[in-house]
Design a protein around this motif. Sequence first.
Motif, PDB file in Angstrom:
ATOM      1  N   GLU A  77       0.456  -1.253   0.194  1.00  0.00           N
ATOM      2  CA  GLU A  77       0.373   0.326   0.263  1.00  0.00           C
ATOM      3  C   GLU A  77       0.568   0.971   0.181  1.00  0.00           C
ATOM      4  N   ILE A  78       2.477   1.170   0.910  1.00  0.00           N
ATOM      5  CA  ILE A  78       3.080   1.800   1.068  1.00  0.00           C
ATOM      6  C   ILE A  78       3.504   2.341  -0.396  1.00  0.00           C
ATOM      7  N   GLU A  79       3.913   1.854  -0.980  1.00  0.00           N
ATOM      8  CA  GLU A  79       4.845   1.560  -2.431  1.00  0.00           C
ATOM      9  C   GLU A  79       3.687   2.034  -3.192  1.00  0.00           C
ATOM     10  N   SER A  80       2.879   1.875  -3.209  1.00  0.00           N
ATOM     11  CA  SER A  80       1.208   2.541  -4.600  1.00  0.00           C
ATOM     12  C   SER A  80       0.929   4.098  -4.178  1.00  0.00           C
ATOM     13  N   ASN A  81       0.891   3.995  -3.093  1.00  0.00           N
ATOM     14  CA  ASN A  81       0.887   5.273  -2.922  1.00  0.00           C
ATOM     15  C   ASN A  81       1.863   6.344  -2.492  1.00  0.00           C
ATOM     16  N   LEU A  82       3.603   5.212  -2.836  1.00  0.00           N
ATOM     17  CA  LEU A  82       5.008   6.422  -3.229  1.00  0.00           C
ATOM     18  C   LEU A  82       4.329   6.505  -4.708  1.00  0.00           C
ATOM     19  N   GLN A  83       4.391   5.256  -5.302  1.00  0.00           N
ATOM     20  CA  GLN A  83       4.213   6.006  -6.836  1.00  0.00           C
ATOM     21  C   GLN A  83       3.351   7.117  -7.377  1.00  0.00           C
ATOM     22  N   ILE A  91      10.974   4.558  -7.730  1.00  0.00           N
ATOM     23  CA  ILE A  91      11.303   4.233  -6.302  1.00  0.00           C
ATOM     24  C   ILE A  91      11.641   2.605  -6.254  1.00  0.00           C
ATOM     25  N   SER A  92      12.024   2.357  -5.554  1.00  0.00           N
ATOM     26  CA  SER A  92      12.699   0.387  -4.971  1.00  0.00           C
ATOM     27  C   SER A  92      12.559   0.247  -3.680  1.00  0.00           C
ATOM     28  N   TYR A  93      12.138  -0.870  -3.232  1.00  0.00           N
ATOM     29  CA  TYR A  93      11.910  -1.654  -1.940  1.00  0.00           C
ATOM     30  C   TYR A  93      13.141  -2.484  -1.903  1.00  0.00           C
ATOM     31  N   VAL A  94      13.707  -2.747  -0.211  1.00  0.00           N
ATOM     32  CA  VAL A  94      14.862  -3.136   0.082  1.00  0.00           C
ATOM     33  C   VAL A  94      14.265  -3.783   1.281  1.00  0.00           C
ATOM     34  N   ASP A  95      13.671  -4.845   1.364  1.00  0.00           N
ATOM     35  CA  ASP A  95      13.362  -6.185   3.127  1.00  0.00           C
ATOM     36  C   ASP A  95      14.178  -6.001   4.374  1.00  0.00           C
ATOM     37  N   LYS A  96      13.804  -5.917   5.492  1.00  0.00           N
ATOM     38  CA  LYS A  96      14.630  -6.045   6.199  1.00  0.00           C
ATOM     39  C   LYS A  96      16.007  -7.190   6.197  1.00  0.00           C
ATOM     40  N   GLU A  97      15.856  -8.330   5.194  1.00  0.00           N
ATOM     41  CA  GLU A  97      16.818  -8.829   5.221  1.00  0.00           C
ATOM     42  C   GLU A  97      17.647  -8.528   4.705  1.00  0.00           C
ATOM     43  N   THR A  98      17.282  -8.115   3.126  1.00  0.00           N
ATOM     44  CA  THR A  98      18.520  -7.889   1.978  1.00  0.00           C
ATOM     45  C   THR A  98      19.125  -6.741   2.571  1.00  0.00           C
ATOM     46  N   ALA A  99      18.293  -6.035   3.836  1.00  0.00           N
ATOM     47  CA  ALA A  99      18.928  -4.631   4.847  1.00  0.00           C
ATOM     48  C   ALA A  99      20.105  -5.363   5.150  1.00  0.00           C
ATOM     49  N   ILE A 135      14.558  18.504  -6.576  1.00  0.00           N
ATOM     50  CA  ILE A 135      15.402  18.566  -5.268  1.00  0.00           C
ATOM     51  C   ILE A 135      14.918  20.135  -4.582  1.00  0.00           C
ATOM     52  N   GLU A 136      13.905  20.795  -5.283  1.00  0.00           N
ATOM     53  CA  GLU A 136      13.814  22.096  -5.204  1.00  0.00           C
ATOM     54  C   GLU A 136      12.878  22.016  -3.591  1.00  0.00           C
ATOM     55  N   ASP A 137      12.061  20.892  -4.454  1.00  0.00           N
ATOM     56  CA  ASP A 137      10.473  20.320  -3.902  1.00  0.00           C
ATOM     57  C   ASP A 137      11.257  19.309  -2.883  1.00  0.00           C
ATOM     58  N   MET A 138      12.461  18.807  -2.959  1.00  0.00           N
ATOM     59  CA  MET A 138      12.287  17.423  -1.672  1.00  0.00           C
ATOM     60  C   MET A 138      12.105  17.322  -0.659  1.00  0.00           C
ATOM     61  N   SER A 139      11.882  18.846   0.418  1.00  0.00           N
ATOM     62  CA  SER A 139      11.378  18.400   2.059  1.00  0.00           C
ATOM     63  C   SER A 139      10.073  18.732   1.294  1.00  0.00           C
ATOM     64  N   GLU A 140       9.209  19.227   0.906  1.00  0.00           N
ATOM     65  CA  GLU A 140       8.028  18.898   0.560  1.00  0.00           C
ATOM     66  C   GLU A 140       7.622  17.523   0.756  1.00  0.00           C
ATOM     67  N   THR A 141       8.118  17.226   0.185  1.00  0.00           N
ATOM     68  CA  THR A 141       8.078  15.791  -0.990  1.00  0.00           C
ATOM     69  C   THR A 141       8.497  14.996   0.456  1.00  0.00           C
ATOM     70  N   ALA A 142       9.159  15.124   1.171  1.00  0.00           N
ATOM     71  CA  ALA A 142       9.734  14.269   2.202  1.00  0.00           C
ATOM     72  C   ALA A 142       8.091  14.248   3.762  1.00  0.00           C
ATOM     73  N   ALA A 143       8.609  15.453   3.408  1.00  0.00           N
ATOM     74  CA  ALA A 143       6.935  15.638   4.828  1.00  0.00           C
ATOM     75  C   ALA A 143       5.697  15.274   4.299  1.00  0.00           C
ATOM     76  N   THR A 144       5.033  15.338   2.722  1.00  0.00           N
ATOM     77  CA  THR A 144       3.983  14.291   2.534  1.00  0.00           C
ATOM     78  C   THR A 144       4.326  12.546   2.984  1.00  0.00           C
ATOM     79  N   ILE A 145       5.307  12.373   2.650  1.00  0.00           N
ATOM     80  CA  ILE A 145       5.561  11.029   2.778  1.00  0.00           C
ATOM     81  C   ILE A 145       5.835  10.237   4.424  1.00  0.00           C
ATOM     82  N   LYS A 146       6.500  11.017   4.975  1.00  0.00           N
ATOM     83  CA  LYS A 146       5.949  10.995   6.401  1.00  0.00           C
ATOM     84  C   LYS A 146       4.611  10.678   7.368  1.00  0.00           C
ATOM     85  N   ASN A 147       3.983  11.756   6.620  1.00  0.00           N
ATOM     86  CA  ASN A 147       2.777  11.827   6.851  1.00  0.00           C
ATOM     87  C   ASN A 147       1.676   9.919   6.829  1.00  0.00           C
TER      88      ASN A 147
END
Lengths: 299, 233
Positions: A77-83, A91-99, A135-147
């Motif tokens: 769900e998060i992935e589709s929300n990000l897309q 976007i690319s996903y790294v699960d905890k084992e791979t990490a 990159i200029e809108d990076m902080s805005e995007t970050a805030a959205t993702i955080k929510n």
Amino acid sequence: MRPLRILFRSISSAFKSVFRNLSLSIASLTCIIITLMIVSIAIIFSSNVNYSTKEIEKDLEMVVFVKSETTEEKVKEIESNLQVLPNVEQISYVDKETAKEDMKKENDTYKKIIEGWEEGENPLDSYFIVKVKNIEDMSETAATIKNLEGVDTVNYVEDLVEKMVSTFQIIRNVLIVTVVALIFVTAFLISNTIKITIYSRRNEIDIMRLVGTSNTVIKLPFIFEGLFLGAFGSILPILVTIYSYVFLYDKLGGVLFHPLLPMMQPYNFVFKVGLILLAIGSVVGMFGSYKAVRKYLKI
Amino acid sequence: MSFIELKNVYKVYKNGITAVADVNINIKKGDFVFIIGQTACGKSSLIKLLYREERPTKGQVIVGGINVAKLKNNRVYKLRRKIGIVFQDYKLLPKLTVYENVAFVLDSYGYKESEIKPKVIDALTRVGLKEKLRSFPNELSGGEQQRVCIARAIVNKPKVLVCDEPTGNLDATTSKEIMKVIDSINKELGTTIIMATHDQDIVNRMKKRVIALKDGMLIGDWEKGSYKLDETA
């Protein structure tokens, strides 16, 4: 044949006029040279800022950590929300084992720590690597993702890059305004030079009108004179641009103060800038003389 | 068929002065016409209306089929190529030689050098200045400078020669010589001549058509006339 002959005569007459009013021509030329030098600096600077920004953007990514207890469905769900976010490029996903495996490979200290963990123990969180478009809108995007639901933290190289880019952009805007103002001043000066040429030749122009010379034939030499002043004036700035950029590129090792900010390759780029300078000089020269001809040649 | 036609022409300047008032003139091809009158009678204004240095305030001015009043600024040169103009102050370019002063007219029309040379030599021969091709205007006498001006005016073989006080700055003997040149152009080339003057001797001697102006109005139009301003038409 006749229009061609008139064209050639206009060109030769314009050429002579540049030398006949030498002191005035030199004044205009000086102004064009200074303007084009600054134009050149502005173009080089802003092209390099653009280039660097693009290069940084290529590498710049955010790491979005997912809360540890999140289920796989929730991750989807998060992935589709990000897309669907407008500023997200990839976007690319790294699960905890791979990490865990990745971290082991990173260096020996990490490896030792991880090997100290019990079998099956993994305190790491899964995460997404998000590339942004702008990159200029990076902080805005970050805030959205955080929510977003299920997102724990968002990490990115926040301040430095952002501040640097915005400072560059301010400098670039100031330069553009300066250049536009200078171009107008130069056009005005050329217009004045041509005005004085017209004034010093007003008897001749009067007689030409009286004996039936067409307006085009009267006007053409002045237009060419402006064009020549503009084109001659661009020669020195072009040479300075080519040599000094190549010199600077070598001296700075191809980067602008910091390896994060690569400079553009000098070849092709300097010649393009040279062509732009020639075009600006010629157009400004013609524009200036056209204005003078319209205003002071009442025909 | 009139070559030049003025119908109810008025010229009122911006300061309110009426220079030409209700003038009607017809001039045939090949005519020789004097326009006489005292200073500020409107002679110069009338002449300037012919080559569109001024536009009429009212009325029609037609020269060789061209409606001068309606002529756009960027078309005026077409009219002026049909008209040669001789000025009281010659209007020569001091930095050009006699030859160049005449040649630059054709040069500015875009003629080839090989076409220009014979025409210029022909015009200068006609005014008797063939020997002074390389002189500069300041090396010439007033009469000679006026001849250069005439040569320049006729080099393109215009249909009309308009002369505004051509002898105004010259003594009587020189004036006679200039008139001889102008008369021969009229006779040999068939050029219509319109000449504004207040030189009584010349007008009386030449016995040509005379048009008299007073305060901008036409007061007389006589065939083979003489200089008289007191007699109303």
